[in-house]
Write a protein that holds these residues in place. Structure first.
Motif, PDB file in Angstrom:
ATOM      1  N   GLY A 174     -14.797   1.206 -38.368  1.00  0.00           N
ATOM      2  CA  GLY A 174     -14.462   2.300 -37.777  1.00  0.00           C
ATOM      3  C   GLY A 174     -13.099   2.690 -37.292  1.00  0.00           C
ATOM      4  O   GLY A 174     -13.252   3.584 -36.795  1.00  0.00           O
ATOM      5  N   GLU A 175     -11.988   2.061 -37.576  1.00  0.00           N
ATOM      6  CA  GLU A 175     -10.700   2.499 -37.055  1.00  0.00           C
ATOM      7  C   GLU A 175     -10.149   3.081 -38.396  1.00  0.00           C
ATOM      8  O   GLU A 175      -9.053   2.872 -39.175  1.00  0.00           O
ATOM      9  CB  GLU A 175     -10.109   1.236 -36.819  1.00  0.00           C
ATOM     10  N   TYR A 176     -10.627   4.248 -38.608  1.00  0.00           N
ATOM     11  CA  TYR A 176      -9.860   5.233 -39.756  1.00  0.00           C
ATOM     12  C   TYR A 176      -8.631   5.529 -39.750  1.00  0.00           C
ATOM     13  O   TYR A 176      -7.856   5.806 -40.736  1.00  0.00           O
ATOM     14  CB  TYR A 176     -10.883   6.228 -39.763  1.00  0.00           C
ATOM     15  N   GLY A 177      -8.046   5.650 -38.479  1.00  0.00           N
ATOM     16  CA  GLY A 177      -6.687   6.009 -38.240  1.00  0.00           C
ATOM     17  C   GLY A 177      -5.764   4.770 -38.797  1.00  0.00           C
ATOM     18  O   GLY A 177      -4.902   5.118 -39.723  1.00  0.00           O
ATOM     19  N   THR A 228     -11.115  13.411 -38.472  1.00  0.00           N
ATOM     20  CA  THR A 228     -11.524  12.001 -37.837  1.00  0.00           C
ATOM     21  C   THR A 228     -10.324  11.200 -37.996  1.00  0.00           C
ATOM     22  O   THR A 228     -10.173  10.314 -36.882  1.00  0.00           O
ATOM     23  CB  THR A 228     -12.514  11.520 -39.034  1.00  0.00           C
ATOM     24  N   ILE A 229      -9.458  11.248 -39.147  1.00  0.00           N
ATOM     25  CA  ILE A 229      -8.320  10.304 -39.046  1.00  0.00           C
ATOM     26  C   ILE A 229      -7.361  10.631 -37.687  1.00  0.00           C
ATOM     27  O   ILE A 229      -6.853   9.893 -37.108  1.00  0.00           O
ATOM     28  CB  ILE A 229      -7.614  10.333 -40.434  1.00  0.00           C
ATOM     29  N   SER A 250      -6.428   8.244 -30.662  1.00  0.00           N
ATOM     30  CA  SER A 250      -7.276   7.223 -29.906  1.00  0.00           C
ATOM     31  C   SER A 250      -6.405   5.892 -29.610  1.00  0.00           C
ATOM     32  O   SER A 250      -6.198   5.267 -28.645  1.00  0.00           O
ATOM     33  CB  SER A 250      -8.448   7.151 -30.283  1.00  0.00           C
ATOM     34  N   GLU A 251      -5.859   5.495 -30.893  1.00  0.00           N
ATOM     35  CA  GLU A 251      -5.189   4.495 -31.042  1.00  0.00           C
ATOM     36  C   GLU A 251      -3.824   4.521 -29.961  1.00  0.00           C
ATOM     37  O   GLU A 251      -3.529   3.699 -29.317  1.00  0.00           O
ATOM     38  CB  GLU A 251      -4.526   4.098 -32.379  1.00  0.00           C
ATOM     39  N   TYR A 309     -10.227  -2.319 -41.626  1.00  0.00           N
ATOM     40  CA  TYR A 309     -10.238  -1.204 -40.837  1.00  0.00           C
ATOM     41  C   TYR A 309     -11.373  -0.110 -40.888  1.00  0.00           C
ATOM     42  O   TYR A 309     -12.240   0.397 -39.973  1.00  0.00           O
ATOM     43  CB  TYR A 309      -8.762  -0.478 -40.842  1.00  0.00           C
ATOM     44  N   LYS A 310     -11.580   0.373 -42.193  1.00  0.00           N
ATOM     45  CA  LYS A 310     -12.551   1.345 -42.447  1.00  0.00           C
ATOM     46  C   LYS A 310     -14.012   0.801 -42.052  1.00  0.00           C
ATOM     47  O   LYS A 310     -14.720   1.663 -41.405  1.00  0.00           O
ATOM     48  CB  LYS A 310     -12.535   1.633 -43.714  1.00  0.00           C
ATOM     49  N   ASN A 320      -8.177  12.050 -34.753  1.00  0.00           N
ATOM     50  CA  ASN A 320      -8.649  11.671 -33.560  1.00  0.00           C
ATOM     51  C   ASN A 320      -8.482  10.364 -33.416  1.00  0.00           C
ATOM     52  O   ASN A 320      -8.337   9.386 -32.358  1.00  0.00           O
ATOM     53  CB  ASN A 320     -10.051  12.237 -33.317  1.00  0.00           C
ATOM     54  N   SER A 321      -8.994   9.346 -34.459  1.00  0.00           N
ATOM     55  CA  SER A 321      -8.524   7.782 -34.521  1.00  0.00           C
ATOM     56  C   SER A 321      -7.295   7.510 -34.177  1.00  0.00           C
ATOM     57  O   SER A 321      -7.027   6.528 -33.268  1.00  0.00           O
ATOM     58  CB  SER A 321      -9.096   7.391 -35.859  1.00  0.00           C
TER      59      SER A 321
END
Length: 554
Positions: free
Chosen positions: A459-462, A481-482, A488-489, A455-456, A484-485
């Motif tokens: 770029g899918e940090y969440g 960052t997390i 977005s999810e 995932y990291k 916002n991720s």
């Protein structure tokens, strides 16, 4: 999230499957709590050897398996030979041997238990005579638990010692049963050894144990006493050799025998090895050396393969070695000065891989070695760990077994291989992984670590964060960052169902995330952005007040 904090959380939250927990106390985490064990050590079916599997903790490897009581097993076999004694069950025999007081074994037994046991039978009568003698000696064999070393609770006086010695010899001579004679011989040697008369202990062993000529567990109990006397006489090589025999032939005395062996330098080794008469005895000595903390298991495996290919210690050392590989490659916390990324193979191990692969192939090619499926699965797993993925896949594809435990291991290695060779996690892969995680005895911690890395990487940090953490953990350190991720999810799916998460995720989390985002901007001094986020959070709560009744409060 900062790496140090991430690994601290991982350390606390990761679930470690397929390892037998060792006893501990307080808030201490041992070495066995911080690595993944993907190759099941308990594929070692020889239960007597399981304490010698690898553990980073002091002492021996602990499992739910109890080592059988070989002494009671021997009594049950002896009783079964006599028709009148066959009705004695194991519980009764255990009580007679270990718990019945000496007074209850007397001829004046008020409860009549002993009369029932004897029942006019010579084997029964002579068994009771032996038990009376053994229980008379038992107080002199007890260790003082409050003392250092091996101090005895009490010793007989010189007069008592001579009387006990004479009585034991008289009973040995009058006994009609070889097994009971052997037991008397053991008692005599132990009495004399613990009384500090070491030369006499050797004499009594040769006089009252060796002549009985019985391949019996009590023989090895007596041999252990002889070995102890030899050590006291500074005859270390002879003592080592005998303790190795005890180690090889007794499960219940295996740990004690191992702890008694003293091979501290080359001279000790050479002199002990020179006493070995058979290849099996040489294999035992190699195995004992291979169990040493700083040993080279594969070197000793090679030695055993040359002298005794069907030795059970070959498999033991192999399991210890592959467990060491996993500790080196799949470690959760890196040792200072020896740090390497997760799933990165240390250069030293990679350099040894070709030789170790050759060794396992030699084992597979040897006609004296059974369990070929185990060794093929073992080689496949070693190839997987060392990133020889093509070999691992080829070996796994050719494996078929009717052994359910080995079949489970093959599936674990196959899925681990699939997971580590993925380049990206899409909807299809996420579904497959979720299905795998619903199974019992799955490698949840390992799967989670690989998933988080993937995932990291994309770029899918969440999603990566939720693998090991809960959204509420962001309260201490809101990472924008997390946050916002994750928002977005949610916007993409209307929920968090796509996440492969160890946490329980519910719909209130979206309100929590906007609350956290507002807090972040508030700390940054951006009041307008902060207020906007709080307003969005409130709208979600107003839409579903029941669901969000436990949301964060400002």
């Amino acid at each position: 999230m900062k790496q140090a904090q991430r690994y601290l959380l991982l350390f606390a939250l990761a679930l470690i499957p397929f390892h037998s927990p060792l006893n501990g106390c307080g808030w201490w985490y041992g070495e066995d709590e911080i690595y993944y064990n993907l190759f099941d050590q308990l594929l070692l079916t020889n239960e007597g050897l399981r304490p010698f599997l690898l553990t980073g903790e002091p002492g021996f490897f602990l499992t739910d398996t109890d080592i059988p009581d070989e002494n009671i097993d021997a009594w049950m076999a002896f009783i079964a030979k006599d028709r009148k004694l066959q009705k004695m069950d194991r519980t009764t025999v255990n009580w007679l041997v270990y718990k019945a007081p000496l007074t209850q074994l007397s001829k004046n037994d008020p409860a009549g238990i002993m009369r029932t046991f004897i029942n006019g039978n010579a084997a029964g009568k002579q068994s009771v005579d032996y038990l009376q003698y053994a229980k008379t000696l038992e107080p002199y064999a007890q260790l003082n638990s409050d003392a250092w070393g091996f101090e005895r609770v009490q010793g007989p006086t010189e007069n008592e010692y001579q009387q006990l010695l004479s009585e034991g010899i008289r009973l040995w001579k009058s006994c009609d049963y070889k097994e009971l004679k052997l037991r008397y011989g053991y008692q005599l040697v132990r009495l004399v050894h613990y009384s500090g008369n070491y030369e006499e202990a050797l004499y009594l062993f040769n006089q009252y144990v060796e002549p009985v000529k019985q391949e019996h567990i009590i023989y090895y109990y007596a041999l252990e006493q002889k070995a102890g006397a030899l050590y006291s006489l500074k005859r270390n090589a002879e003592a080592n050799y005998l303790f190795c025999q005890v180690f090889d032939h007794s499960d219940s005395r295996k740990e004690t025998a191992y702890n008694s062996i003293r091979i501290q330098e080359g001279v000790d080794w050479d002199e002990t090895y020179a006493l070995c008469k058979t290849n099996r005895e040489k294999a035992v000595l190699y195995a004992v050396r291979g169990y040493n903390t700083f040993s080279n298991e594969t070197e000793e495996m090679s030695n055993i393969l040359q002298v005794c290919p069907d030795s059970p210690y070959l498999k033991l050392l192999a399991l210890r070695y592959i467990n060491k590989l996993e500790r080196s490659i799949l470690d959760l916390l890196y040792t200072m000065g020896d740090a390497h990324p997760f799933m990165e193979v240390p250069a030293k191990i990679q350099a040894q891989y070709a030789d170790n692969k050759k060794l396992i192939n030699s084992i597979l090619a040897n006609p004296q070695i059974g369990e070929k499926d185990f060794w093929t699965a073992y080689l496949a797993h070693m190839a997987f760990l060392c990133k020889d993925y093509q070999s691992a896949r080829s070996l796994l594809d050719g494996l078929k077994t009717s052994n359910p435990e080995l079949s489970k291991q093959i599936s674990r290695t196959r899925f681990s291989l699939y997971l580590t060779t993925l380049k990206r996690l899409g909807t299809k892969e996420e579904k497959e992984i979720k299905e795998y995680l619903t199974k019992k005895n799955i490698d949840k911690a390992f799967v989670s670590e690989i998933v988080a890395h993937l995932y990291k990487q994309q770029g899918e940090y969440g999603k990566a964060y939720l693998v090991h953490n809960d959204i509420s953990n962001l309260r201490r350190n809101p990472d924008i960052t997390i946050i916002n991720s994750l928002i977005s999810e949610y916007d993409k799916h209307g929920n968090f169902s796509a996440c492969i998460s160890a946490s329980i995720i519910n719909e209130s989390n979206i309100a929590d995330l906007y609350e956290l985002k507002g807090t972040y901007y508030l700390r940054m001094g951006e009041l307008e952005k902060s207020l906007q986020c709080y307003q969005v959070s409130d709208r979600y709560i107003e839409q579903s007040p029941l669901i969000f009744s436990n949301g964060f409060k400002r």
